[in-house]
Design a protein around this motif. Structure first.
Motif, mmCIF file in Angstrom:
data_model
loop_
_atom_site.group_PDB
_atom_site.id
_atom_site.type_symbol
_atom_site.label_atom_id
_atom_site.label_comp_id
_atom_site.label_asym_id
_atom_site.label_seq_id
_atom_site.Cartn_x
_atom_site.Cartn_y
_atom_site.Cartn_z
ATOM 1 N N ALA A 1 60.740 14.531 -73.444
ATOM 2 C CA ALA A 1 60.306 14.998 -72.126
ATOM 3 C C ALA A 1 60.630 13.970 -71.044
ATOM 4 O O ALA A 1 61.081 14.319 -69.946
ATOM 5 N N GLY A 2 60.420 12.681 -71.351
ATOM 6 C CA GLY A 2 60.729 11.641 -70.369
ATOM 7 C C GLY A 2 62.205 11.562 -70.063
ATOM 8 O O GLY A 2 62.596 11.350 -68.912
ATOM 9 N N LEU A 3 63.058 11.737 -71.081
ATOM 10 C CA LEU A 3 64.503 11.708 -70.853
ATOM 11 C C LEU A 3 64.938 12.858 -69.956
ATOM 12 O O LEU A 3 65.754 12.678 -69.039
ATOM 13 N N VAL A 4 64.401 14.040 -70.202
ATOM 14 C CA VAL A 4 64.744 15.195 -69.357
ATOM 15 C C VAL A 4 64.316 14.947 -67.914
ATOM 16 O O VAL A 4 65.068 15.225 -66.962
ATOM 17 N N LEU A 5 63.111 14.414 -67.729
ATOM 18 C CA LEU A 5 62.632 14.121 -66.377
ATOM 19 C C LEU A 5 63.487 13.062 -65.694
ATOM 20 O O LEU A 5 63.821 13.174 -64.506
ATOM 21 N N ALA A 6 63.870 12.022 -66.437
ATOM 22 C CA ALA A 6 64.686 10.950 -65.848
ATOM 23 C C ALA A 6 66.051 11.469 -65.427
ATOM 24 O O ALA A 6 66.553 11.132 -64.344
ATOM 25 N N VAL A 7 66.672 12.292 -66.280
ATOM 26 C CA VAL A 7 67.978 12.864 -65.932
ATOM 27 C C VAL A 7 67.860 13.754 -64.696
ATOM 28 O O VAL A 7 68.695 13.709 -63.787
ATOM 29 N N ALA A 8 66.805 14.574 -64.650
ATOM 30 C CA ALA A 8 66.633 15.468 -63.504
ATOM 31 C C ALA A 8 66.377 14.681 -62.220
ATOM 32 O O ALA A 8 66.919 15.017 -61.155
ATOM 33 N N LEU A 9 65.550 13.631 -62.295
ATOM 34 C CA LEU A 9 65.304 12.821 -61.105
ATOM 35 C C LEU A 9 66.573 12.106 -60.649
ATOM 36 O O LEU A 9 66.870 12.051 -59.448
ATOM 37 N N ALA A 10 67.345 11.563 -61.582
ATOM 38 C CA ALA A 10 68.598 10.909 -61.208
ATOM 39 C C ALA A 10 69.561 11.892 -60.563
ATOM 40 O O ALA A 10 70.313 11.539 -59.647
ATOM 41 N N ALA A 11 69.528 13.140 -61.016
ATOM 42 C CA ALA A 11 70.422 14.151 -60.444
ATOM 43 C C ALA A 11 70.101 14.441 -58.986
ATOM 44 O O ALA A 11 70.981 14.880 -58.232
ATOM 45 N N THR A 12 68.857 14.198 -58.552
ATOM 46 C CA THR A 12 68.528 14.431 -57.144
ATOM 47 C C THR A 12 69.203 13.420 -56.228
ATOM 48 O O THR A 12 69.345 13.671 -55.032
ATOM 49 N N TRP A 13 69.600 12.273 -56.761
ATOM 50 C CA TRP A 13 70.417 11.333 -55.989
ATOM 51 C C TRP A 13 71.894 11.677 -56.114
ATOM 52 O O TRP A 13 72.595 11.807 -55.124
ATOM 53 N N VAL A 14 72.347 11.810 -57.341
ATOM 54 C CA VAL A 14 73.774 11.997 -57.594
ATOM 55 C C VAL A 14 74.271 13.322 -57.018
ATOM 56 O O VAL A 14 75.383 13.399 -56.478
ATOM 57 N N GLY A 15 73.453 14.368 -57.102
ATOM 58 C CA GLY A 15 73.885 15.684 -56.638
ATOM 59 C C GLY A 15 74.028 15.791 -55.135
ATOM 60 O O GLY A 15 74.611 16.765 -54.644
ATOM 61 N N ALA A 16 73.512 14.830 -54.387
ATOM 62 C CA ALA A 16 73.620 14.882 -52.927
ATOM 63 C C ALA A 16 74.325 13.665 -52.378
ATOM 64 O O ALA A 16 74.199 13.345 -51.202
ATOM 65 N N ASP A 17 75.084 12.975 -53.238
ATOM 66 C CA ASP A 17 75.740 11.756 -52.787
ATOM 67 C C ASP A 17 77.229 11.849 -53.075
ATOM 68 O O ASP A 17 77.777 12.927 -53.264
ATOM 69 N N HIS A 18 77.900 10.691 -53.162
ATOM 70 C CA HIS A 18 79.357 10.655 -53.226
ATOM 71 C C HIS A 18 79.924 11.321 -54.459
ATOM 72 O O HIS A 18 81.029 11.850 -54.430
ATOM 73 N N ALA A 19 79.182 11.276 -55.569
ATOM 74 C CA ALA A 19 79.707 11.849 -56.802
ATOM 75 C C ALA A 19 79.851 13.361 -56.724
ATOM 76 O O ALA A 19 80.600 13.953 -57.499
ATOM 77 N N SER A 20 79.153 14.011 -55.795
ATOM 78 C CA SER A 20 79.163 15.470 -55.715
ATOM 79 C C SER A 20 80.376 16.024 -54.991
ATOM 80 O O SER A 20 80.573 17.233 -54.954
ATOM 81 N N VAL A 21 81.198 15.168 -54.395
ATOM 82 C CA VAL A 21 82.401 15.619 -53.699
ATOM 83 C C VAL A 21 83.557 14.702 -54.098
ATOM 84 O O VAL A 21 83.369 13.630 -54.657
ATOM 85 N N GLY A 22 84.754 15.131 -53.792
ATOM 86 C CA GLY A 22 85.923 14.333 -54.115
ATOM 87 C C GLY A 22 86.554 14.781 -55.416
ATOM 88 O O GLY A 22 86.373 15.919 -55.875
ATOM 89 N N ILE A 23 87.279 13.878 -56.054
ATOM 90 C CA ILE A 23 88.000 14.214 -57.272
ATOM 91 C C ILE A 23 87.093 14.088 -58.483
ATOM 92 O O ILE A 23 86.132 13.323 -58.498
ATOM 93 N N GLN A 24 87.389 14.882 -59.513
ATOM 94 C CA GLN A 24 86.715 14.821 -60.813
ATOM 95 C C GLN A 24 85.195 14.848 -60.687
ATOM 96 O O GLN A 24 84.490 14.036 -61.287
ATOM 97 N N VAL A 25 84.689 15.806 -59.936
ATOM 98 C CA VAL A 25 83.239 15.924 -59.776
ATOM 99 C C VAL A 25 82.571 16.164 -61.132
ATOM 100 O O VAL A 25 81.477 15.659 -61.398
ATOM 101 N N TRP A 26 83.238 16.926 -61.995
ATOM 102 C CA TRP A 26 82.674 17.256 -63.310
ATOM 103 C C TRP A 26 82.420 15.998 -64.142
ATOM 104 O O TRP A 26 81.529 15.986 -64.989
ATOM 105 N N LEU A 27 83.175 14.935 -63.907
ATOM 106 C CA LEU A 27 82.982 13.683 -64.634
ATOM 107 C C LEU A 27 82.141 12.691 -63.831
ATOM 108 O O LEU A 27 81.356 11.922 -64.399
ATOM 109 N N ALA A 28 82.287 12.706 -62.508
ATOM 110 C CA ALA A 28 81.556 11.760 -61.665
ATOM 111 C C ALA A 28 80.051 12.016 -61.707
ATOM 112 O O ALA A 28 79.258 11.065 -61.653
#
Length: 674
Positions: free
Chosen positions: A322-349
């Motif tokens: 449960a903690g791992l799922v929460l940590a991944v989801a919380l980290a995604a709230t940064w990554v999904g709205a930052d530089h990794a969400s645009v540009g090349i190779q978004v699927w890997l970034a």
């Protein structure tokens, strides 16, 4: 003697591994900041620096990616600095990568300045300005105050940056401490300092997220901190990608509160007591049967031990998932709205960005938990487990950081020639210091292992409850006993287990944690720095020639005087045109329209031609530009055009030279107008 030699060899191997990690980490951190994914202005209608015969009905901007607009994202100013747009820009024909604003009727001939500001798909504000002319170019005196309005308010920017730094630190504290107690020190959840760390991380992340959500609107629009409570701006922010991410983070924090209560409640329960070992009287039976009975009893005892510990193991496993799922989801709230969400190779970034954040949290947040664990008398086994986790976290940081370097960094020369690069160097130095202190911590850990009495975990001291008596007892002996009990209760657990070895290990971990705070601050500053060599130089107000790296003196011009700027360039290619000098001549070098001539000469002083060359001017102090110049060829290595420089100040000229399909450079130089 042999064990001492093995220990020294082990230290040398550790030092070698850390040295390699430090070198790789330097490569990682050279590009671990934002990728060059900000929206750029691709085209305009009317074209930049163009002259149109009649006044257009609207100004349209087209960007490299989708942008979010506000009521003052695009402003058009006449030569006197008066706004001539109708306001409320919108996307042209519903296309997210465009911005269009209408113009008032009856516009006179002259040069008009378009100042724009928007939010790119990676959630970063971008802005600039350009000019066009109606009928014929003219002198223009654009209001500096109007242009400065596109900047974020200094107080809002400081609060917004602080909120983002606190959010990073709080996530590291929350996720890192939770992982530490789950993996390394389950009994730590019964200690109040650990519980306070968990609640501090959760509360700080909640407060900072709300603060960033409320400050985002004023930050984008350049308004004051009083607008943070404007609900219309909050609603507008929620409609953006970053607003959706912040709202999701708040919902996840609600689930995180439930997770923390289960974590403390489940791991804090003591295991079920084992039944007492039966006492066998008499010595009947053969010696062999006695040994067999002892073996069977030991096996039964082990099975009972496993059965008693099974509920806690299952609870740790469930809480870990449960903690791992929460940590991944919380980290995604940064990554999904930052530089990794645009540009090349978004699927890997995106997954690499999440891994980067979680590894950072395991390392930095675990350090805070380790400080408490050492204070509370945790054994060497706990420190050993965290040491392995920290090593794995650093390995993940290296791998993901190298990928981010490849994806985002422009060139190694930008490390010393731009503010963005200098921040990267500061961050690199901080991390190298952290690795050095970590090596010292490992030497303290080796000493702790070598002392069995110190390596064992120290149990919590049981302090007897004082007997209730009158505040001032008549019996001096009884009063002294009560005073000793009270003092023991107040200091219980504070100095427990802090032997000299433990104290030395704790000091080195404390230094490592303090440097980690500096790393988080620099990281936040990096995410706020625009990427790209020329953009970073404009932001920092510095410009250095690309060849020698020394800042060129800005020549002072006088109205009516021609100025000549020489910019050495080297694209690092192998063609004859890869190295030479770009000469930019401005006439009459004053505010308003300037005739510009560009000449490219090779290393032998002869004119050379290149597949592509671009010329632009920026005014960093006023956030104006880059203002590109439309160049007309006039023979081999010669071009001409007209540059509109509406304001006096220290300008930056940049010449982008491409000598082949892959070889390119952009030398820059400062000069003053007025």
């Amino acid at each position: 003697m042999q064990s001492a030699g093995l220990e020294k060899a082990s230290h040398r191997r550790i030092a070698g591994v850390l040295g390699v990690l430090g070198a790789l980490l330097a490569l990682m951190l050279a590009g671990a900041g934002p990728a060059s994914a900000h929206a750029t202005l691709d085209s305009t209608d009317p074209r930049q620096n163009s002259v149109v015969a009649t006044a257009p009905q609207a100004v349209t901007l087209t960007f490299s990616e989708s942008v979010s607009l506000s009521s003052d994202s695009v402003r058009v100013l006449d030569p006197a600095g008066k706004a001539v747009d109708t306001g409320d820009p919108a996307h042209a024909d519903g296309k997210g990568n465009t911005a269009r604003v209408g113009l008032k009727g009856g516009l006179a001939n002259g040069t008009y300045t378009v100042a724009w500001r928007a939010v790119s798909d990676d959630s970063h504000p971008v802005g600039g300005a350009f000019t066009f002319s109606i009928g014929a170019p003219s002198d223009t005196s654009v209001s500096a105050t109007a242009l400065q309005g596109a900047k974020a308010d200094s107080l809002v920017a400081a609060l917004y940056g602080t909120g983002r730094t606190v959010a990073y630190a709080a996530f590291a504290l929350l996720a890192g401490v939770a992982a530490f107690v789950l993996i390394c020190w389950p009994t730590g959840t019964t200690r109040r300092p650990v519980q306070r760390l968990l609640m501090t991380g959760w509360t700080a992340l909640l407060v900072s997220t709300v603060a960033v959500l409320m400050l985002r609107g004023p930050y984008e629009r350049g308004s004051g901190v009083g607008q943070a409570f404007d609900l219309s701006l909050v609603r507008a922010t929620l409609d953006e990608r970053i607003g959706t991410a912040l709202a999701a983070r708040l919902l996840l924090l609600a689930a995180g509160g439930v997770f923390l209560s289960l974590l403390v409640g489940q791991l804090g329960q003591p295991p079920r007591p084992l039944p007492a070992k039966p006492h066998v009287e008499g010595g009947g039976g053969s010696e062999g049967s006695g040994v067999g009975e002892d073996a069977e009893a030991a096996e039964l005892r082990e099975l009972e031990q496993r059965a008693a510990e099974r509920p806690q193991r299952e609870a740790r496993l469930g809480l870990g998932v449960a903690g791992l799922v929460l940590a991944v989801a919380l980290a995604a709230t940064w990554v999904g709205a930052d530089h990794a969400s645009v540009g090349i190779q978004v699927w890997l970034a995106l997954p690499f960005g999440i891994l980067h954040l979680i590894a950072m949290a395991l390392w930095l947040g675990g350090l805070a938990a380790l400080l408490v664990a050492l204070r509370e008398g945790a054994g060497a086994e706990v420190v050993d487990r965290f040491s392995r986790i920290a090593f794995g976290s650093v390995a993940v940081l290296v791998a993901t950081g190298i990928y981010q370097s490849w994806r985002g960094l422009g060139s190694w020369g930008a490390l010393t020639g731009t503010e963005y690069g200098r921040l990267l160097l500061v961050k690199t130095g901080c991390v190298v210091v952290m690795l050095g202190v970590a090596w010292i911590s490992r030497s303290w850990l080796a000493r702790l292992r070598s002392a069995p009495a110190e390596a064992a975990e120290v149990e919590q001291a049981e302090v007897p409850e004082p007997v209730g008596v009158a505040a001032h007892s008549a019996d001096p002996v009884r009063q002294a006993q009560l005073d000793r009990q009270r003092a023991a209760r107040e200091s219980a657990g504070r100095e427990r287990g802090l032997t000299p070895t433990r104290a030395g290990l704790r000091r080195s971990v404390l230094v490592e944690a303090l440097v980690a705070v500096a790393v988080l601050v620099v990281t936040t500053m990096l995410t706020n720095s625009p990427p790209g060599r020329v953009a970073s130089e404009v932001t920092s107000g510095s410009a250095a020639p690309a060849t020698d790296g020394a800042a060129a003196a800005a020549p002072q011009t006088e109205p009516g005087r021609t100025v000549e700027l020489k910019l050495p360039y080297d694209t690092k290619g192998r063609t004859p045109n890869a190295k030479g000098t770009a000469t930019v001549t401005l006439n009459p070098a004053r505010t308003g329209p300037n005739e510009v001539k560009l000449a490219l000469d090779g290393a032998d002083g002869q004119p050379v031609d290149v597949p592509e060359v671009q010329l632009a001017f920026t005014l960093p102090d006023r956030d104006l530009g880059p203002l590109p110049v439309a160049l007309t060829p006039e023979g081999t290595g010669r071009w001409s055009g007209t540059a509109q420089l509406p304001l006096a100040g220290t300008w930056v000229v940049s010449v982008q030279v491409r000598s082949s399909d892959i070889d390119q450079t952009t030398p820059t130089q400062q000069f003053k107008i007025g």
